[in-house]
Design a protein around this motif. Structure first.
Motif, PDB file in Angstrom:
ATOM      1  N   GLN A  47       0.881  -1.175  -0.047  1.00 24.18           N
ATOM      2  CA  GLN A  47       0.000  -0.085  -0.046  1.00 24.18           C
ATOM      3  C   GLN A  47       0.883   1.360  -0.033  1.00 24.18           C
ATOM      4  O   GLN A  47       2.106   1.298   0.507  1.00 24.18           O
ATOM      5  N   ALA A  64      -6.081  11.299  -6.611  1.00 24.16           N
ATOM      6  CA  ALA A  64      -6.876  10.202  -6.363  1.00 24.16           C
ATOM      7  C   ALA A  64      -6.822   8.938  -7.420  1.00 24.16           C
ATOM      8  O   ALA A  64      -6.838   7.846  -6.693  1.00 24.16           O
ATOM      9  N   ALA A  65      -6.249   9.278  -8.510  1.00 20.23           N
ATOM     10  CA  ALA A  65      -6.165   8.169  -9.541  1.00 20.23           C
ATOM     11  C   ALA A  65      -4.987   7.225  -9.320  1.00 20.23           C
ATOM     12  O   ALA A  65      -4.744   6.262  -9.969  1.00 20.23           O
ATOM     13  N   SER A  66      -4.141   7.625  -8.514  1.00 17.87           N
ATOM     14  CA  SER A  66      -2.863   7.123  -8.102  1.00 17.87           C
ATOM     15  C   SER A  66      -3.168   5.571  -7.374  1.00 17.87           C
ATOM     16  O   SER A  66      -2.532   4.869  -7.452  1.00 17.87           O
ATOM     17  N   GLY A  67      -4.393   5.347  -6.836  1.00 25.44           N
ATOM     18  CA  GLY A  67      -4.719   4.410  -5.852  1.00 25.44           C
ATOM     19  C   GLY A  67      -4.267   4.598  -4.609  1.00 25.44           C
ATOM     20  O   GLY A  67      -4.379   3.541  -3.682  1.00 25.44           O
ATOM     21  N   ALA A  68      -3.658   5.623  -4.323  1.00 33.03           N
ATOM     22  CA  ALA A  68      -3.068   5.730  -2.795  1.00 33.03           C
ATOM     23  C   ALA A  68      -4.143   5.857  -1.845  1.00 33.03           C
ATOM     24  O   ALA A  68      -5.237   6.295  -2.136  1.00 33.03           O
ATOM     25  N   ARG A  69      -3.763   5.549  -0.642  1.00 31.22           N
ATOM     26  CA  ARG A  69      -4.458   5.743   0.577  1.00 31.22           C
ATOM     27  C   ARG A  69      -4.288   7.154   1.383  1.00 31.22           C
ATOM     28  O   ARG A  69      -3.043   7.414   1.416  1.00 31.22           O
TER      29      ARG A  69
END
Length: 461
Positions: A47, A64-69
């Protein structure tokens, strides 16, 4: 063991003097934070956690598109306090790699080496030797020796005059066993000059527990430089562009002046490519063998085939549709190619000609002051100066089809939808509203009238 990556991106960046959160300021066309996210993508972490704070909603929306939390640090009470916010979402095993959202040019390989050196057992600090380490935490080693074991990091604000003479600085990036990191950060104190929780204080904790503390030196200064002001951002931009220019030149590309070259995306070049000064490349651009780019061009999302020449001051913007230019084509100067322009081999597009969503066959020419929009143009067409396709009726776009070997005179208007057959000729100054058959001559203009003896009006005295 699993790798977790934490990126600190909560700071306000007061010295930027901007309403935009610091990590969203752009370097080479991408935000500082996006550079760090892109760097970490090849590491295949379990993650990626981004710590946001100032402008949190804006930062989170932008990435947001990076998939990061995302976790939030509210208020911002130091780097240790930032990592405390990640404790609930970190596992109890593996390695955690900590990077900075305002240090955009860290290399993937450096980040990987940092994580691997940890091996779930050691605290590893990324350091750098600097001529002027002002502002950096100082690395204190056993006995003051360069190869001595790391004993502590002293923040610049808290360093003694003797400690400020040390040249090895802490870059703000580290890797640690996740279980130990979680325990250490929750035991931090804010008993210091700033009343903040310093992440660097975990070094003393590791030393006290006998956990190995390693100092891994970065390969060069540029990859660990942070951005705190517009001056630093501009300096890093030039360093980054120089790095890109050198990579291209080592591959054989000839840049007239690498100090006047800007790449804000991906540039793929064949052999014997020449690029003159002040040209800007964005998105993905492919240049075939022998392509020559003139000075002051802007090229975005385009594929340019071998032997093409892009003359000075040309603007090519493919956006999402792209632009393609065939072998040996001549474009510009002062030409504009918009999304969907597909030009065949040996096409000529001259000064102040605009092409949008149109296909031109081999050898077609539009050399001066013209517009081709939503058109299919055959081979060897000669498209006259001042001529346009009237492709928009106020509500919908319509297409113009021009066959092979058509000659369109100067100052013509082709009102779409309309078709000109192979070999047709359109007389200069015509407004064409109906199809023209193959080989036909079409003239659509008022008949010329001559009035003998006519005199111009005179001013009254």
């Amino acid at each position: 063991m699993a790798l977790n990556i934490v990126i600190m991106a909560a700071g306000k960046g007061t010295r930027m003097k901007s309403a935009l959160p610091k990590v969203l300021h752009k370097l080479a066309g991408r935000s500082l934070l996006q550079h760090v996210l892109d760097c970490t993508a090849p590491l295949q972490a379990a993650q990626r956690i981004v710590i946001t704070g100032h402008g949190a909603e804006q930062v989170e929306a932008a990435t947001a598109a990076s998939g990061a939390r995302f976790v939030r640090q509210m208020p911002q009470l130091g780097t240790g306090h930032a990592i405390q916010q990640t404790v609930p979402v970190l596992p109890d095993d593996g390695t955690t790699l900590i990077l900075n959202g305002d240090v955009p040019l860290i290399r993937s390989e450096t980040a990987r080496r940092l994580a691997e050196a940890c091996s779930d057992r050691a605290l590893v600090l990324l350091t750098i030797d600097l001529a002027d380490p002002t502002g950096y935490g100082r690395i204190v080693r056993e006995g003051g020796r360069a190869d001595g074991a790391v004993q502590a990091i002293v923040e610049h604000k808290d360093a003694t005059p003797e400690q400020r003479l040390l040249r090895e600085g802490y870059t703000g990036m580290m890797a640690a066993p996740t279980a130990l990191l979680k325990r250490w950060v929750m035991a931090l104190s804010n008993n210091n000059a700033q009343g903040e929780y310093y992440l660097t204080d975990i070094v003393a904790m590791a030393v006290a527990e006998g956990v190995p503390v390693l100092g891994l030196k970065a390969a060069d200064e540029t990859e660990v430089l942070g951005v705190n002001s517009p001056l630093q951002l501009a300096d890093l931009e030039r360093r980054y562009q120089r790095r890109q220019a050198e990579t291209l030149m080592e591959a054989g590309v000839r840049l007239a002046d690498p100090a006047r070259f800007d790449l804000r995306g991906e540039l793929v070049c064949g052999q014997d490519v020449e690029i003159d000064i002040n040209s800007l490349f964005e998105g993905r651009v492919e240049l075939g063998d022998g392509v020559r780019i003139g000075a002051n061009c802007v090229i975005r999302n385009a594929r340019i085939a071998a032997g093409a020449r892009i003359h000075e001051f040309t603007h090519i913007d493919g956006e999402s549709a792209g632009v393609s230019i065939g072998e040996g084509a001549l474009i510009g100067p002062f030409a504009r190619l918009r999304p969907g322009a597909q030009l065949g081999a040996e096409v000529h597009i001259g000064n102040f000609v605009e092409v949008k969503n149109s296909q031109l066959g081999r050898g077609a020419k539009a050399n001066h002051l013209a517009y081709l929009g939503d058109a299919t143009v055959g081979e060897r067409v000669n498209y006259g100066a001042g001529s346009i396709t009237a492709n928009y009726d106020g509500a919908n776009k319509h297409r113009t089809t021009i066959g092979d070997d058509v000659h369109v005179g100067s100052n013509c208007v082709l009102v779409a939808p309309v078709t000109l057959g192979n070999g047709a000729t359109v007389g200069g100054g015509s407004t064409i509203t109906r199809d023209v058959g193959a080989g036909e001559l079409a003239v659509a203009r008022g008949r010329q009238t001559a009035v003998a003896g006519w005199k111009r009006p005179q001013k009254k005295r």
